[in-house]
Design a protein around this motif. Structure first.
Motif, PDB file in Angstrom:
ATOM      1  N   HIS A  81       0.817  -1.213   0.000  1.00 13.98           N
ATOM      2  CA  HIS A  81       0.000   0.000   0.000  1.00 13.98           C
ATOM      3  C   HIS A  81       0.850   1.263   0.000  1.00 13.98           C
ATOM      4  CE1 HIS A  81      -3.437  -2.517   0.894  1.00 13.98           C
ATOM      5  NE2 HIS A  81      -2.778  -3.037   1.910  1.00 13.98           N
ATOM      6  N   CYS A  82       0.412   2.248  -0.760  1.00 12.73           N
ATOM      7  CA  CYS A  82       1.026   3.566  -0.714  1.00 12.73           C
ATOM      8  C   CYS A  82       0.424   4.324   0.474  1.00 12.73           C
ATOM      9  CB  CYS A  82       0.752   4.325  -2.011  1.00 12.73           C
ATOM     10  SG  CYS A  82       1.433   5.994  -2.013  1.00 12.73           S
ATOM     11  N   LEU A  83       1.260   5.018   1.230  1.00  8.73           N
ATOM     12  CA  LEU A  83       0.793   5.847   2.340  1.00  8.73           C
ATOM     13  C   LEU A  83       1.204   7.289   2.066  1.00  8.73           C
ATOM     14  CD1 LEU A  83       0.848   2.903   3.485  1.00  8.73           C
ATOM     15  CD2 LEU A  83       1.199   3.926   5.697  1.00  8.73           C
ATOM     16  N   VAL A  84       0.426   8.232   2.586  1.00  2.65           N
ATOM     17  CA  VAL A  84       0.705   9.649   2.332  1.00  2.65           C
ATOM     18  C   VAL A  84       0.837  10.411   3.648  1.00  2.65           C
ATOM     19  CG1 VAL A  84      -1.756  10.326   2.089  1.00  2.65           C
ATOM     20  CG2 VAL A  84       0.041  11.668   0.952  1.00  2.65           C
ATOM     21  N   ASN A  85       1.843  11.265   3.686  1.00  8.75           N
ATOM     22  CA  ASN A  85       2.152  12.087   4.848  1.00  8.75           C
ATOM     23  C   ASN A  85       2.257  13.544   4.429  1.00  8.75           C
ATOM     24  OD1 ASN A  85       3.548  10.120   7.188  1.00  8.75           O
ATOM     25  ND2 ASN A  85       3.638   9.316   5.115  1.00  8.75           N
ATOM     26  N   VAL A  86       2.174  14.419   5.418  1.00  8.38           N
ATOM     27  CA  VAL A  86       2.419  15.846   5.231  1.00  8.38           C
ATOM     28  C   VAL A  86       3.730  16.147   5.935  1.00  8.38           C
ATOM     29  CG1 VAL A  86       1.595  18.172   5.693  1.00  8.38           C
ATOM     30  CG2 VAL A  86      -0.056  16.350   5.218  1.00  8.38           C
ATOM     31  N   VAL A  87       4.725  16.638   5.185  1.00  4.13           N
ATOM     32  CA  VAL A  87       5.999  17.013   5.797  1.00  4.13           C
ATOM     33  C   VAL A  87       5.748  18.200   6.721  1.00  4.13           C
ATOM     34  CG1 VAL A  87       8.313  17.924   5.354  1.00  4.13           C
ATOM     35  CG2 VAL A  87       7.364  16.133   3.876  1.00  4.13           C
ATOM     36  N   SER A  88       6.373  18.141   7.903  1.00  4.39           N
ATOM     37  CA  SER A  88       6.192  19.186   8.903  1.00  4.39           C
ATOM     38  C   SER A  88       7.554  19.521   9.509  1.00  4.39           C
ATOM     39  CB  SER A  88       5.219  18.702   9.984  1.00  4.39           C
ATOM     40  OG  SER A  88       5.691  17.498  10.553  1.00  4.39           O
ATOM     41  N   GLY A  89       7.562  20.366  10.513  1.00  7.32           N
ATOM     42  CA  GLY A  89       8.805  20.736  11.174  1.00  7.32           C
ATOM     43  C   GLY A  89       9.613  21.724  10.349  1.00  7.32           C
ATOM     44  N   GLU A  90      10.685  22.187  10.943  1.00 10.21           N
ATOM     45  CA  GLU A  90      11.558  23.141  10.262  1.00 10.21           C
ATOM     46  C   GLU A  90      12.481  22.409   9.299  1.00 10.21           C
ATOM     47  OE1 GLU A  90      13.607  25.580  13.079  1.00 10.21           O
ATOM     48  OE2 GLU A  90      11.787  25.995  14.218  1.00 10.21           O
ATOM     49  N   GLU A  91      13.007  23.136   8.320  1.00 10.39           N
ATOM     50  CA  GLU A  91      13.951  22.527   7.384  1.00 10.39           C
ATOM     51  C   GLU A  91      15.101  21.909   8.158  1.00 10.39           C
ATOM     52  OE1 GLU A  91      15.284  24.118   3.604  1.00 10.39           O
ATOM     53  OE2 GLU A  91      13.653  25.586   3.736  1.00 10.39           O
ATOM     54  N   GLY A  92      15.499  20.717   7.754  1.00  8.81           N
ATOM     55  CA  GLY A  92      16.575  20.016   8.424  1.00  8.81           C
ATOM     56  C   GLY A  92      16.123  19.148   9.585  1.00  8.81           C
ATOM     57  N   SER A  93      14.879  19.305  10.030  1.00  5.28           N
ATOM     58  CA  SER A  93      14.319  18.486  11.109  1.00  5.28           C
ATOM     59  C   SER A  93      13.242  17.593  10.499  1.00  5.28           C
ATOM     60  CB  SER A  93      13.716  19.375  12.210  1.00  5.28           C
ATOM     61  OG  SER A  93      13.230  18.584  13.259  1.00  5.28           O
ATOM     62  N   PRO A  94      13.570  16.336  10.193  1.00 11.71           N
ATOM     63  CA  PRO A  94      12.672  15.462   9.436  1.00 11.71           C
ATOM     64  C   PRO A  94      11.462  14.979  10.227  1.00 11.71           C
ATOM     65  CG  PRO A  94      14.580  14.235  10.150  1.00 11.71           C
ATOM     66  CD  PRO A  94      14.807  15.657  10.578  1.00 11.71           C
ATOM     67  N   ASP A 122     -15.626   1.283   4.976  1.00  7.92           N
ATOM     68  CA  ASP A 122     -14.355   0.633   4.673  1.00  7.92           C
ATOM     69  C   ASP A 122     -13.636   1.217   3.462  1.00  7.92           C
ATOM     70  OD1 ASP A 122     -14.631  -1.137   6.802  1.00  7.92           O
ATOM     71  OD2 ASP A 122     -15.750  -2.586   5.593  1.00  7.92           O
ATOM     72  N   LEU A 123     -14.232   2.190   2.803  1.00  5.64           N
ATOM     73  CA  LEU A 123     -13.600   2.791   1.618  1.00  5.64           C
ATOM     74  C   LEU A 123     -12.283   3.476   1.953  1.00  5.64           C
ATOM     75  CD1 LEU A 123     -16.442   4.517  -0.438  1.00  5.64           C
ATOM     76  CD2 LEU A 123     -14.980   2.619  -1.159  1.00  5.64           C
ATOM     77  N   THR A 124     -12.261   4.210   3.063  1.00  3.45           N
ATOM     78  CA  THR A 124     -11.136   5.097   3.345  1.00  3.45           C
ATOM     79  C   THR A 124     -10.699   5.068   4.807  1.00  3.45           C
ATOM     80  OG1 THR A 124     -12.705   6.909   3.682  1.00  3.45           O
ATOM     81  CG2 THR A 124     -11.751   6.695   1.470  1.00  3.45           C
ATOM     82  N   ASN A 125     -11.016   4.011   5.537  1.00  3.71           N
ATOM     83  CA  ASN A 125     -10.730   3.966   6.968  1.00  3.71           C
ATOM     84  C   ASN A 125      -9.382   3.321   7.279  1.00  3.71           C
ATOM     85  OD1 ASN A 125     -11.484   1.345   6.375  1.00  3.71           O
ATOM     86  ND2 ASN A 125     -12.641   1.042   8.265  1.00  3.71           N
ATOM     87  N   GLY A 126      -8.371   3.708   6.557  1.00  5.02           N
ATOM     88  CA  GLY A 126      -7.004   3.244   6.780  1.00  5.02           C
ATOM     89  C   GLY A 126      -6.083   3.952   5.810  1.00  5.02           C
ATOM     90  N   PRO A 127      -4.793   4.046   6.135  1.00  2.00           N
ATOM     91  CA  PRO A 127      -3.885   4.836   5.292  1.00  2.00           C
ATOM     92  C   PRO A 127      -3.690   4.296   3.882  1.00  2.00           C
ATOM     93  CG  PRO A 127      -2.686   3.702   7.042  1.00  2.00           C
ATOM     94  CD  PRO A 127      -4.136   3.511   7.328  1.00  2.00           C
ATOM     95  N   GLY A 128      -3.705   2.971   3.700  1.00  4.10           N
ATOM     96  CA  GLY A 128      -3.592   2.406   2.356  1.00  4.10           C
ATOM     97  C   GLY A 128      -4.905   2.462   1.601  1.00  4.10           C
ATOM     98  N   LYS A 129      -5.995   2.340   2.330  1.00  2.00           N
ATOM     99  CA  LYS A 129      -7.323   2.400   1.707  1.00  2.00           C
ATOM    100  C   LYS A 129      -7.601   3.790   1.135  1.00  2.00           C
ATOM    101  CE  LYS A 129      -9.322  -0.984   4.914  1.00  2.00           C
ATOM    102  NZ  LYS A 129     -10.356  -1.173   5.950  1.00  2.00           N
ATOM    103  N   LEU A 130      -7.271   4.824   1.898  1.00  2.00           N
ATOM    104  CA  LEU A 130      -7.603   6.173   1.442  1.00  2.00           C
ATOM    105  C   LEU A 130      -6.773   6.581   0.233  1.00  2.00           C
ATOM    106  CD1 LEU A 130      -5.579   8.861   2.246  1.00  2.00           C
ATOM    107  CD2 LEU A 130      -6.086   7.971   4.492  1.00  2.00           C
TER     108      LEU A 130
END
Length: 192
Positions: A81-94, A122-130
């Motif tokens: 499954h593909c998962l999607v995240n939003v990058v956060s934090g300051e540059e250089g802090s992963p 069940d369509l979107t109730n998990g990171p791979g499902k959504l």
């Protein structure tokens, strides 16, 4: 629907994980535009978080985007499954926020086509499902959430938000107990 400004993503990661709840995640493809309200997130603070791919500043081809500016997509494949995240934090802090679940809003029939004959919840109730339902793929890695084809827009303000430990990170030392998972209380699309 108003795309969130880049300044929205400059919040500390735990605050961003909470603030993303109720926002609308949108993906445009040749098949059409599909979207859902974000109803569950998990925060990952790489420098101190053994559950993060970027723990202890581990910099690889996969984690590279996490070392940049906040407000970009970090996608990866976990199992199949593909998962999607939003990058956060300051540059250089992963750091990043995993989007764990969304409540379908737009193009629900398209989501059924992509996911098969499932119950609505069940369509979107998990990171791979959504990601499958919305059409988000590894090719979205590094995209800004500021423009088509992948963006986050305003949505609703949750009446109540719950907080607890993250899911599926058993082999991550004390990090498995960090209460860095947030969800819209009683929303039927939350993964658990």
């Amino acid at each position: 629907m108003e795309i969130l400004p880049i300044s929205f993503y400059s919040q500390p990661t735990l605050e961003l994980a909470r603030s993303l709840l109720g926002c609308q995640l949108v993906k445009e493809t040749q098949e059409g535009r599909a979207s859902g309200y974000i109803v569950e997130t998990e925060a990952y603070i790489g420098p101190v978080d053994q559950a993060a791919h970027s723990y202890n500043y581990k910099r690889t081809k996969r984690t590279e985007v996490m070392f940049g500016s906040a407000g970009f997509a970090y996608t990866y494949v976990m199992h199949t499954h593909c998962l999607v995240n939003v990058v956060s934090g300051e540059e250089g802090s992963p750091e990043a926020v995993l989007i764990r679940a969304v409540e379908p809003v737009e193009s629900i029939e398209l989501m059924y086509d992509r996911r098969g004959d499932k119950k609505e919840k069940d369509l979107t109730n998990g990171p791979g499902k959504l990601t499958k339902a919305l059409g988000i793929t590894r090719e979205d890695y590094g995209r800004s959430y500021q423009e088509s084809p992948l963006y986050i827009a305003s949505g609703f303000t949750p009446v109540s938000v719950s907080q607890g430990t993250r899911i599926g990170i058993k082999n991550s030392g004390e990090a498995r107990d960090f209460p860095w998972r947030f969800w819209v209380t009683d929303n039927k699309f939350v993964s658990r």
